[in-house]
Motif scaffolding. Structure first.
Motif, PDB file in Angstrom:
ATOM      1  N   THR A 153       0.997  -1.101   0.202  1.00  0.00           N
ATOM      2  CA  THR A 153      -0.063  -0.006   0.169  1.00  0.00           C
ATOM      3  C   THR A 153       0.690   1.217  -0.001  1.00  0.00           C
ATOM      4  OG1 THR A 153      -1.834  -1.083   1.299  1.00  0.00           O
ATOM      5  CG2 THR A 153      -1.843   1.217   1.259  1.00  0.00           C
ATOM      6  N   MET A 165       2.312   1.580  -3.414  1.00  0.00           N
ATOM      7  CA  MET A 165       1.757   2.119  -4.512  1.00  0.00           C
ATOM      8  C   MET A 165       1.622   3.402  -4.212  1.00  0.00           C
ATOM      9  SD  MET A 165       1.126  -0.054  -6.991  1.00  0.00           S
ATOM     10  CE  MET A 165       2.889  -0.682  -6.574  1.00  0.00           C
ATOM     11  N   ALA A 166       1.238   4.069  -3.084  1.00  0.00           N
ATOM     12  CA  ALA A 166       0.711   5.521  -2.626  1.00  0.00           C
ATOM     13  C   ALA A 166       1.960   6.361  -2.910  1.00  0.00           C
ATOM     14  CB  ALA A 166       0.387   5.546  -1.338  1.00  0.00           C
ATOM     15  N   THR A 167       3.259   5.870  -2.828  1.00  0.00           N
ATOM     16  CA  THR A 167       4.417   6.592  -3.023  1.00  0.00           C
ATOM     17  C   THR A 167       4.693   6.779  -4.469  1.00  0.00           C
ATOM     18  OG1 THR A 167       5.567   5.794  -1.030  1.00  0.00           O
ATOM     19  CG2 THR A 167       6.953   6.864  -2.757  1.00  0.00           C
ATOM     20  N   LEU A 168       4.439   5.704  -5.152  1.00  0.00           N
ATOM     21  CA  LEU A 168       4.398   5.788  -6.865  1.00  0.00           C
ATOM     22  C   LEU A 168       3.497   6.696  -7.210  1.00  0.00           C
ATOM     23  CD1 LEU A 168       5.305   2.163  -7.568  1.00  0.00           C
ATOM     24  CD2 LEU A 168       6.992   4.007  -7.635  1.00  0.00           C
ATOM     25  N   ALA A 169       2.152   6.722  -6.659  1.00  0.00           N
ATOM     26  CA  ALA A 169       1.209   7.553  -7.309  1.00  0.00           C
ATOM     27  C   ALA A 169       1.468   8.835  -7.083  1.00  0.00           C
ATOM     28  CB  ALA A 169      -0.401   7.110  -6.928  1.00  0.00           C
ATOM     29  N   PHE A 170       2.007   9.247  -5.892  1.00  0.00           N
ATOM     30  CA  PHE A 170       2.318  10.429  -5.365  1.00  0.00           C
ATOM     31  C   PHE A 170       3.463  11.224  -6.369  1.00  0.00           C
ATOM     32  CE2 PHE A 170       4.801  13.475  -2.943  1.00  0.00           C
ATOM     33  CZ  PHE A 170       3.865  14.413  -2.549  1.00  0.00           C
ATOM     34  N   SER A 171       4.356  10.460  -6.454  1.00  0.00           N
ATOM     35  CA  SER A 171       5.492  10.950  -7.216  1.00  0.00           C
ATOM     36  C   SER A 171       5.276  10.971  -8.696  1.00  0.00           C
ATOM     37  CB  SER A 171       6.655   9.751  -7.173  1.00  0.00           C
ATOM     38  OG  SER A 171       6.931   9.570  -5.792  1.00  0.00           O
ATOM     39  N   PHE A 172       4.471  10.226  -9.353  1.00  0.00           N
ATOM     40  CA  PHE A 172       4.018  10.314 -10.757  1.00  0.00           C
ATOM     41  C   PHE A 172       3.148  11.468 -10.950  1.00  0.00           C
ATOM     42  CE2 PHE A 172       5.463   5.645 -11.161  1.00  0.00           C
ATOM     43  CZ  PHE A 172       6.724   6.125 -11.932  1.00  0.00           C
ATOM     44  N   GLN A 173       2.009  11.533 -10.027  1.00  0.00           N
ATOM     45  CA  GLN A 173       1.090  12.530 -10.170  1.00  0.00           C
ATOM     46  C   GLN A 173       1.817  14.075 -10.278  1.00  0.00           C
ATOM     47  OE1 GLN A 173      -1.430  13.004  -7.092  1.00  0.00           O
ATOM     48  NE2 GLN A 173      -2.459  14.980  -7.794  1.00  0.00           N
ATOM     49  N   HIS A 174       2.692  14.080  -9.117  1.00  0.00           N
ATOM     50  CA  HIS A 174       3.260  15.686  -8.963  1.00  0.00           C
ATOM     51  C   HIS A 174       4.541  15.681 -10.162  1.00  0.00           C
ATOM     52  CE1 HIS A 174       1.661  15.472  -5.002  1.00  0.00           C
ATOM     53  NE2 HIS A 174       1.761  16.730  -5.201  1.00  0.00           N
TER      54      HIS A 174
END
Length: 152
Positions: free
Chosen positions: A126, A129-138
């Motif tokens: 979890t 995935m949250a770290t990857l989502a945060f990084s790619f979004q920004h």
């Protein structure tokens, strides 16, 4: 021969719960372990990034770099707990309890070990995935903003 045997279940739980602070490294290798002393650095930087987001808002670019450090550290120590928990008794005792028989109890897997592996898998995946989502979004938001600046 080790003075006190190193229990696989204790090491796995220390990695899962206190891994970002290096507690599992200190348990297994003693207070002289340099990697155990380095682990709190990315943890503290990531926590500082979270504080910056709370104070300055989500547009703070430094926090975009700092927060993934915390996520990567939590995910890596969760993976370490999984690897520890799934290691077989003979391999554990050979590495961490060399003076004991291969089937000694400190390297045995119990239900507490299995629950640690399950919790580490759940939380570690979890957080990853949250770290990857945060990084790619920004990252992509930054790219779009820069493209807008170039087009004007």
């Amino acid at each position: 021969m080790n003075a006190r045997p190193k229990h696989k279940t204790v090491a796995a739980w220390l990695s899962f719960l206190g891994g970002p602070l290096g507690l599992h490294r200190f348990y297994l290798h003693g207070l002289g372990d340099w990697l155990g002393w380095l682990l709190p650095i990315p943890t503290a930087l990531g926590l500082y990034g979270l504080e910056r987001v709370a104070t300055l808002g989500q547009d703070d670019r430094l926090s975009w770099v700092l927060i993934p450090l915390l996520g990567a550290t939590v995910a890596a120590t969760s993976l370490t707990a999984i690897v520890m928990g799934l290691s077989n008794t003979e391999a554990w005792n050979a590495r961490h309890n060399p003076g004991q028989p291969a089937d000694a109890a400190p390297g045995a897997t119990s239900w507490l070990t299995i629950w640690c592996v399950v919790a580490s898998l759940l939380i570690g995946a979890t957080v990853l995935m949250a770290t990857l989502a945060f990084s790619f979004q920004h990252y992509f938001e930054y790219q779009i903003e820069e493209a807008r600046k170039m087009s004007q």
